[in-house]
Structures are given as C-alpha cells and as structure tokens.
Design an enzyme around this catalytic site. Structure first.
Site, PDB file in Angstrom:
ATOM      1  N   TYR A 279       0.817  -1.212   0.000  1.00  0.00           N
ATOM      2  CA  TYR A 279       0.000   0.000   0.000  1.00  0.00           C
ATOM      3  C   TYR A 279       0.854   1.266   0.000  1.00  0.00           C
ATOM      4  CZ  TYR A 279      -3.763   3.156   1.282  1.00  0.00           C
ATOM      5  OH  TYR A 279      -4.665   4.168   1.291  1.00  0.00           O
ATOM      6  N   HIS A 280       1.931   1.277   0.787  1.00  0.00           N
ATOM      7  CA  HIS A 280       2.795   2.457   0.890  1.00  0.00           C
ATOM      8  C   HIS A 280       4.171   2.201   0.272  1.00  0.00           C
ATOM      9  CE1 HIS A 280       0.289   3.794   4.575  1.00  0.00           C
ATOM     10  NE2 HIS A 280       0.010   4.609   3.571  1.00  0.00           N
ATOM     11  N   HIS A 297     -12.284   5.989   3.619  1.00  0.00           N
ATOM     12  CA  HIS A 297     -12.068   6.661   2.335  1.00  0.00           C
ATOM     13  C   HIS A 297     -12.722   5.918   1.184  1.00  0.00           C
ATOM     14  CE1 HIS A 297      -9.299   9.041   4.522  1.00  0.00           C
ATOM     15  NE2 HIS A 297      -8.263   8.248   4.457  1.00  0.00           N
TER      16      HIS A 297
HETATM   17  O1  CDP Z   1      -4.008   9.863   5.520  1.00  0.00           O
HETATM   18  P1  CDP Z   1      -4.304   8.842   4.481  1.00  0.00           P
HETATM   19  O2  CDP Z   1      -4.630   7.492   5.042  1.00  0.00           O
HETATM   20  O3  CDP Z   1      -5.394   9.336   3.573  1.00  0.00           O
HETATM   21  O4  CDP Z   1      -3.013   8.713   3.549  1.00  0.00           O
HETATM   22  P2  CDP Z   1      -1.655   7.857   3.334  1.00  0.00           P
HETATM   23  O5  CDP Z   1      -1.894   6.395   3.425  1.00  0.00           O
HETATM   24  O6  CDP Z   1      -0.552   8.421   4.168  1.00  0.00           O
HETATM   25  O7  CDP Z   1      -1.347   8.233   1.803  1.00  0.00           O
HETATM   26  C1  CDP Z   1      -1.380   9.554   1.356  1.00  0.00           C
HETATM   27  C2  CDP Z   1      -2.329   9.672   0.176  1.00  0.00           C
HETATM   28  O8  CDP Z   1      -1.801   8.976  -0.954  1.00  0.00           O
HETATM   29  C3  CDP Z   1      -3.695   9.036   0.424  1.00  0.00           C
HETATM   30  O9  CDP Z   1      -4.535   9.933   1.114  1.00  0.00           O
HETATM   31  C4  CDP Z   1      -4.171   8.727  -0.990  1.00  0.00           C
HETATM   32  O10 CDP Z   1      -4.766   9.873  -1.574  1.00  0.00           O
HETATM   33  C5  CDP Z   1      -2.859   8.419  -1.727  1.00  0.00           C
HETATM   34  N1  CDP Z   1      -2.619   6.967  -1.854  1.00  0.00           N
HETATM   35  C6  CDP Z   1      -3.027   6.314  -3.022  1.00  0.00           C
HETATM   36  O11 CDP Z   1      -3.658   6.927  -3.899  1.00  0.00           O
HETATM   37  N2  CDP Z   1      -2.743   4.986  -3.199  1.00  0.00           N
HETATM   38  C7  CDP Z   1      -2.091   4.293  -2.250  1.00  0.00           C
HETATM   39  N3  CDP Z   1      -1.798   2.989  -2.461  1.00  0.00           N
HETATM   40  C8  CDP Z   1      -1.690   4.939  -1.044  1.00  0.00           C
HETATM   41  C9  CDP Z   1      -1.978   6.278  -0.878  1.00  0.00           C
END
Ligand code: CDP
Length: 323
Positions: A279-280, A297
């Site tokens: 995912y990250h 989300h």
């Molecule tokens: O705070 P949040 O959980 O929304 O975000 P995060 O996991 O720290 O990732 C930052 C942003 O990247 C997310 O809010 C998504 O808009 C985008 N993202 C994505 O499009 N695809 C992923 N596999 C992970 C993050």
C-alpha cells in the site's frame, strides 16, 4: 481515459480484473498530456465559491483567541478543545504563503506504485512539493525526491512513530526529522478528532520548548477541511472522510497552475507488470496491500476523479516509470 471499474481494491486484485483494467487504462495515453489552462481555471473558480484556501490554510492569531472553544470536525459536538495561550502563540499571523501563486506543484501520495519509479528528480523540480503524513524520503530519494514545501502532520503520528515523545531519544529523533524539513510548512489537522486532543497538547509543548531550534512553519487548519468536503459532494464524492491526498490536490488547485500527482494508485497490483504492490512506498519488504482505508475513504472513486481531471488537462497523473 475510460474509468476504472467500480470495484473494491480487494476485488481488483483478481487476475481477471487486472486484465480488464489494463485494457482500459492506457498508459501511453496517460503520457500524452497537455495542460489545459481553461480546465485549471474552471476547477479553481468552482472551488473558490466554497472556500478561500489561501485565507483558510491555517487558523491565525487574529482569527482565534486564547480560551476560545473549538469543536472537532469528525467528533460529536460535545467534545471541545480550549485554545491555550501556548497554542495561540504558535499560530501564524497570516496563513503560510498567503496570496502566493506557483507555476508547478508536485503532490506526492504515498502509494507503493512509487517504488522503482525513479520519479524523485522530476518531483524535486516542481516549484512546490506537497507530501502527505510526514512520509519518509531518506532511503527513497531516487523514487520520491527529497524536497518538501508542505507536509501534512496528523498529531497521531507522535504516538505511532515517536513514542508519544515520552523519551529523550524519541524527542531527539523527532527534532532531527523536523530540522531536515527546515523552511517547509507542517500542516497540522489537529481539530478533526477529539482523540487527538491530548497528543496535540504534547505537540504544542514540544514546539514551544524547541522554538529556537526549529525552522518549520506551522499551519493549523480550522474549517477548511469541512469546506473542501462540501465542494467534493457537489461532484458526487461523499466518503466518510476525504483522503489526505485528495485534500492536498484540492489545496494545490487553489494556488498552482500545473499540478502533477505521484504515488496515487490505490490498487494492489502494479499497473504495467501486474506484480503485487504494498500500500505504501515505504512499507516493509514483503508487506501485503492493505484495504484498511475502506472504512473511511473511497480511494478508487477519488482515483476516477483524478483520471477525469487528467483527461481534461486540469492535472497530470503520473503512473509508471519517470526514467
Ligand atoms: O491519511 P491517508 O490514510 O489518507 O493517507 P496515506 O496512506 O498516508 O497516503 C497519502 C495519500 O496517498 C492518500 O490519502 C491517498 O490519496 C494516496 N494513496 C493512493 O492513492 N494509493 C495508495 N496505495 C496509497 C496512498
């Protein structure tokens, strides 16, 4: 560009879906892109009828008084936060980069699709680089770059990554990381959940104690997130909460002409090779894709909107390699 299927991320991991999706997402098409100033302008003016982002990027010393009560966007109304003199003294006089305008912005999401992209240099050439959730760059510079103009910082990061700032070692680590970001804006959405109230006070104390050693500018958004949420409802996007990435794109659209999105790919497989993705981009080796975000989300719905805006020339979505 045709839309992504309306499936959950879990179902999208299936081979059949991957094949269908590959046929629909034409990466070559994504590469042939040109900026459409009219589409950029349209997006900006529509947003402006909901919120003045430049004025509301942060609460300021003159918009709040010590002792004033704040409510939390996503918590029941009986939860309150009293603005202390300490917090008040940390508020900016004017929101950061108030009234400024930038030609190019990179908005960097945290998707695993960035791994191996080699997009770091390209990201760093933008006039303004926005990152999400204090994501690490050290060790990933080739793929994600290392410049940061603004990063979001949810106070809960203190608990998750810095042991609640309870030990000298945790405090030192946090201070060092903040010093690497000297000059950047730390955008702290502290008033979304009442569960952040206690840790926000710890954070405020820490900033005051280390004020002379810190070069980050602090921004504390107030009603901005609610206004942006209402704006997207008019485009049929109404999740429990907008993602951080969507908030950052929206903010950028108010003051930036050419916006490039990197690391936005909420699916479990790499768009070209189909190999599994975490995912990250900073996930541990071998980490599995997570769908925990589904509770709050609607990332595939947000992605479809980004694809549409890409097609209109209002933003540029980068997937695949930059090299
Ligand atoms: O705070 P949040 O959980 O929304 O975000 P995060 O996991 O720290 O990732 C930052 C942003 O990247 C997310 O809010 C998504 O808009 C985008 N993202 C994505 O499009 N695809 C992923 N596999 C992970 C993050």
């Amino acid at each position: 560009t045709p839309p992504v299927p309306r499936n959950s991320a879990t179902r999208l991991t299936g081979r059949k879906n991957l094949k269908t999706y590959r046929q629909r997402l034409n990466l070559q098409e994504l590469k042939h892109w040109s900026l459409n100033p009219a589409a950029v302008h349209h997006q900006r003016t529509e947003l402006a009828s909901f919120v003045d982002v430049s004025a509301e990027l942060s609460l300021t010393r003159s918009t709040l008084l010590p002792g004033q009560l704040l409510h939390f966007d996503y918590s029941p109304k009986h939860y309150v936060f009293v603005v202390s003199a300490a917090l008040h003294s940390l508020l900016p006089i004017l929101p950061p980069f108030h009234g400024r305008h930038f030609n190019s912005c990179a908005v960097v999401g945290n998707g695993g699709v960035l791994t191996g992209s080699g997009c770091g240099q390209r990201i760093d050439t933008a006039d303004f680089v926005i990152r999400c959730n204090f994501a690490p760059t050290t060790g990933y510079v080739h793929d994600v770059g290392n410049r940061t103009s603004l990063t979001t910082f949810n106070p809960s990061i203190i608990d998750g990554r810095y042991g609640g700032l309870l030990t000298a070692n945790d405090r030192e680590r946090f201070l060092n990381r903040l010093q690497e970001l000297d000059g950047a804006v730390l955008w702290i959405p502290a008033f979304l959940f009442h569960t952040s109230a206690v840790i926000t006070r710890t954070l405020v104390d820490f900033f005051l104690e280390n004020k002379s050693r810190l070069g980050v500018q602090l921004a504390w958004p107030g009603p901005l997130v609610g206004h942006i949420t209402r704006f997207w409802r008019t485009r049929a996007l109404a999740p429990k909460r907008l993602s951080t990435g969507m908030l950052m794109y929206t903010i950028a659209s108010a003051f930036c002409d050419e916006i490039s999105l990197y690391g936005f790919w909420p699916f479990a497989w790499e768009p070209i090779s189909g190999r599994p993705l975490p995912y990250h981009y900073y996930a541990r080796r071998g980490a599995r894709f997570t769908t925990a975000w589904q509770e709050a989300h609607q990332l595939p719905a947000e992605f479809r909107l980004f694809q549409q805006l890409h097609g209109q020339g209002a933003l540029r979505l980068h997937l695949g390699s930059c090299t």
